[in-house]
Each structure stands twice: as C-alpha cells, then as structure tokens.
Design an enzyme around this catalytic site. Structure first.
Site, PDB file in Angstrom:
ATOM      1  N   ALA A  17      -0.730   0.971 -10.791  1.00 27.39           N
ATOM      2  CA  ALA A  17      -1.049   1.724  -9.561  1.00 27.39           C
ATOM      3  C   ALA A  17      -0.131   1.393  -8.385  1.00 27.39           C
ATOM      4  O   ALA A  17      -0.345   1.901  -7.288  1.00 27.39           O
ATOM      5  CB  ALA A  17      -2.512   1.568  -9.151  1.00 27.39           C
ATOM      6  N   ALA A  18       0.891   0.562  -8.599  1.00 27.34           N
ATOM      7  CA  ALA A  18       1.821   0.286  -7.495  1.00 27.34           C
ATOM      8  C   ALA A  18       2.520   1.584  -7.067  1.00 27.34           C
ATOM      9  O   ALA A  18       2.651   1.870  -5.872  1.00 27.34           O
ATOM     10  CB  ALA A  18       2.852  -0.753  -7.917  1.00 27.34           C
ATOM     11  N   GLY A  19       2.943   2.374  -8.061  1.00 25.39           N
ATOM     12  CA  GLY A  19       3.606   3.651  -7.762  1.00 25.39           C
ATOM     13  C   GLY A  19       2.650   4.619  -7.070  1.00 25.39           C
ATOM     14  O   GLY A  19       3.047   5.358  -6.163  1.00 25.39           O
ATOM     15  N   ASP A  20       1.398   4.623  -7.497  1.00 24.10           N
ATOM     16  CA  ASP A  20       0.408   5.522  -6.885  1.00 24.10           C
ATOM     17  C   ASP A  20       0.140   5.111  -5.433  1.00 24.10           C
ATOM     18  O   ASP A  20      -0.028   5.961  -4.550  1.00 24.10           O
ATOM     19  CB  ASP A  20      -0.908   5.471  -7.672  1.00 24.10           C
ATOM     20  CG  ASP A  20      -0.715   5.907  -9.117  1.00 24.10           C
ATOM     21  OD1 ASP A  20       0.160   6.753  -9.378  1.00 24.10           O
ATOM     22  OD2 ASP A  20      -1.439   5.389  -9.988  1.00 24.10           O
TER      23      ASP A  20
HETATM   24  O1  RIB Z   1      -0.570   4.836 -12.493  1.00 25.31           O
HETATM   25  C1  RIB Z   1      -1.565   4.018 -13.041  1.00 25.31           C
HETATM   26  C2  RIB Z   1      -2.582   4.832 -13.777  1.00 25.31           C
HETATM   27  O2  RIB Z   1      -1.964   5.440 -14.885  1.00 25.31           O
HETATM   28  C3  RIB Z   1      -3.727   4.032 -14.346  1.00 25.31           C
HETATM   29  O3  RIB Z   1      -4.797   3.890 -13.438  1.00 25.31           O
HETATM   30  C4  RIB Z   1      -4.103   4.804 -15.608  1.00 25.31           C
HETATM   31  O4  RIB Z   1      -5.331   5.441 -15.549  1.00 25.31           O
HETATM   32  C5  RIB Z   1      -2.963   5.797 -15.815  1.00 25.31           C
HETATM   33  O5  RIB Z   1      -3.341   7.061 -15.527  1.00 25.31           O
END
Ligand code: RIB
Length: 299
Positions: A240-243
């Site tokens: 989730a760093a990219g998110d």
């Molecule tokens: O970017 C991370 C996410 O990628 C995770 O939370 C997982 O669910 C996948 O979708």
C-alpha cells in the site's frame, strides 16, 4: 469538487515469510495478519486522510461489510458501494524479512461491475469532479468513456499492469500515476526520462507521475519536470505504499494546486506507510504526515 474512486475492495491475508515461497516448496509462515486492503480501498483511505471529500464506488460480497465499515470510519462516503452475491475480493500476500511483498489476487465481487451500476454511480458527479481508477475491477474502459463524456478529470493508476491496460482509452486520462516497471511495460522504454518522454508524446494533455522506488519519483507535463527524493525509513511492509502515494498526491494537488507540494507530501506519507504493517492500517493521517516532517530523513 467531489472525488470519486471507482475501485477494488479486498480482504488481505498477509503471511510473514522468511523468504517468498519457491515452486514445489512447502514452508511455514511466522505470522498471519488479516487487513482491509485493495488498491481502490487503500487509495480512498489515503485520499480521505489527506483531506479530500471521497466517494468510493465498487462491490463487496456478504463477507465484505468490514471493508465498508473501514472506509466509513476513515470518512469516505460508502453509499455507492453495492452488495453482490459473489465472494468479496481478496489478496494472499507474502511479506518477506526485508518487507518486500508478493501478491495473489482473487477479484471476486470486484469483477461484478455492470453498465447499469456505472450509470447510476456517475449520475452523482459532474464536470470538473475527479475520478480515480486502478486495474482491479472490470469495465474500467467503460467507466473512463462515460466519465470523460461528463467532463470528469480522470486519474489512472495502471496497477496491476496487464494486457487490459493497453485496451483502455488512455488518451482520456488527465493524470497517470505509475511505477517504473509499469512505465516500462506501457512504453517499452527503460530510463525514467525516456518513459516520461514517451508517455507525454503519446498523451500530450496528460500529467505523469513516475515512482522510482528508492530513487524517489518524478513528475512531468508538457512544460516542466520535478524530481522528488524519498524519505528514508526502516522498511517493515511496502504493501500500500504506492496507494498511499497516489492518494496523498491527488488530495494535495486538489487542495494546493502545487505538484511540487503534492509530490513531497506523497513521499512523506508513503515513507510512513512503508514503516508500518498492513495495507489500509499503515496509511497515515494528515497530522502524522505533517508532524513526521522532521522525523523522517530525506535521502
Ligand atoms: O496495493 C496493495 C494492495 O494490492 C493490497 O491491499 C492488495 O489487496 C492488492 O490489491
């Protein structure tokens, strides 16, 4: 102005491993964690924590209420999330001793988007509203076409990268956020500058943010390029760093209009996310990002 994120919601099963499992190998995990996740959900939470007014659209199955509740608790509007019979999407994630991850995705309810649902969701939005998309739901192209016709500003994070991305009407995208590997697959170019040049040649209206892992990130549009370093932390879990980067970049850009400030806030927030376990739970609040300013060391 409203921000719509039409994206995935996943239950993440995170197995902590000494090393990633090899073909034919049986190897024990040292720990199992269960977290809310999905690129869509993570980005909505990062957008909201960074101060945007976010509406999340997508689908969950009967086992997905915990995800809706997680979004609601983060201040995201969840009224556009539909309940379907299909099982909720999930991810089986290995995290190794260096904090790197490898992910198996099962789309489940995320692949149940319908044309009628898209029409109903988009009725709530107007010209100038933002639409954020990733590649973990079906009918992404149709959502882009319909949102573009309404005059919405389309932001695409083409992740995970696969053949479906090439079929999308990418000329309708206003802002791309992608990593080096995705950039290379999309353009066939290797060096960051060449990837940016190629994307901007193909899509001259667009702004592009290319993340470069430990080398930071670079922003480009028709007029300028901005380089951003990372903030160095001890890596615990990169999930989730990219998110987090995407959510903080877009939210800060909307709030301040400054790409430079947006890049800096995104770099700070994603550093904090890397230093913590899990997907959604690792995404910092705006006050934490501001307070950490002196505590995280720029490379
Ligand atoms: O970017 C991370 C996410 O990628 C995770 O939370 C997982 O669910 C996948 O979708």
């Amino acid at each position: 102005m409203k921000v719509l994120n039409y994206g995935s919601l996943n239950l993440d099963l995170v197995y902590h491993m000494e090393h990633f499992i090899r073909p034919g190998e049986t190897f024990g995990a040292t720990r199992l964690d269960k977290f809310p996740g999905g690129k869509g959900l993570n980005q909505s939470i990062a957008l909201a924590r960074a101060g945007a007014r976010v509406y999340h659209a997508g689908n969950v199955g009967p086992d997905g209420e915990v995800l809706v509740e997680t979004l609601r608790n983060a201040g995201v509007d969840t009224n556009l999330i539909r309940r379907v019979e299909e099982v909720t999407g999930h991810a089986v994630i290995q995290v190794d001793s260096r904090g790197d991850n490898s992910i198996i995705l099962y789309a489940g309810a995320n692949a149940q988007v319908t044309s009628d649902q898209i029409d109903r969701v988009l009725e709530e939005f107007a010209r100038g509203d933002y639409l954020i998309l990733q590649n973990e739901i079906n009918l992404v192209g149709e959502i882009m076409d319909k949102a573009f016709d309404k005059g919405m500003i389309i932001v695409l994070n083409p992740s995970p990268m696969n053949e479906e991305i090439r079929k999308l009407p990418l000329e309708k995208v206003s802002i791309f956020l992608l990593n080096e590997i995705e950039g290379e697959e999309l353009t066939g170019k290797r060096e960051p500058d060449n990837i940016l040049d190629e994307l901007l040649a193909r899509y001259p209206r667009a702004r592009v943010v290319l993340t470069l892992g430990g080398k930071g990130s670079v922003y480009g549009d028709g007029e300028e390029r901005i380089q951003q370093n990372i903030y160095k932390v001890e890596a615990v879990d990169t999930t989730a760093a990219g998110d987090t980067f995407t959510g903080y970049f877009i939210s800060t850009l909307i709030r301040t209009g400054s790409c430079r400030e947006a890049l800096d806030m995104a770099a700070r927030a994603s550093a904090l996310a890397v230093s913590r376990q899990g997907a959604a739970p690792s995404i910092p609040a705006l006050e934490e990002v501001r307070a950490a300013a002196g505590g995280i060391q720029e490379m």
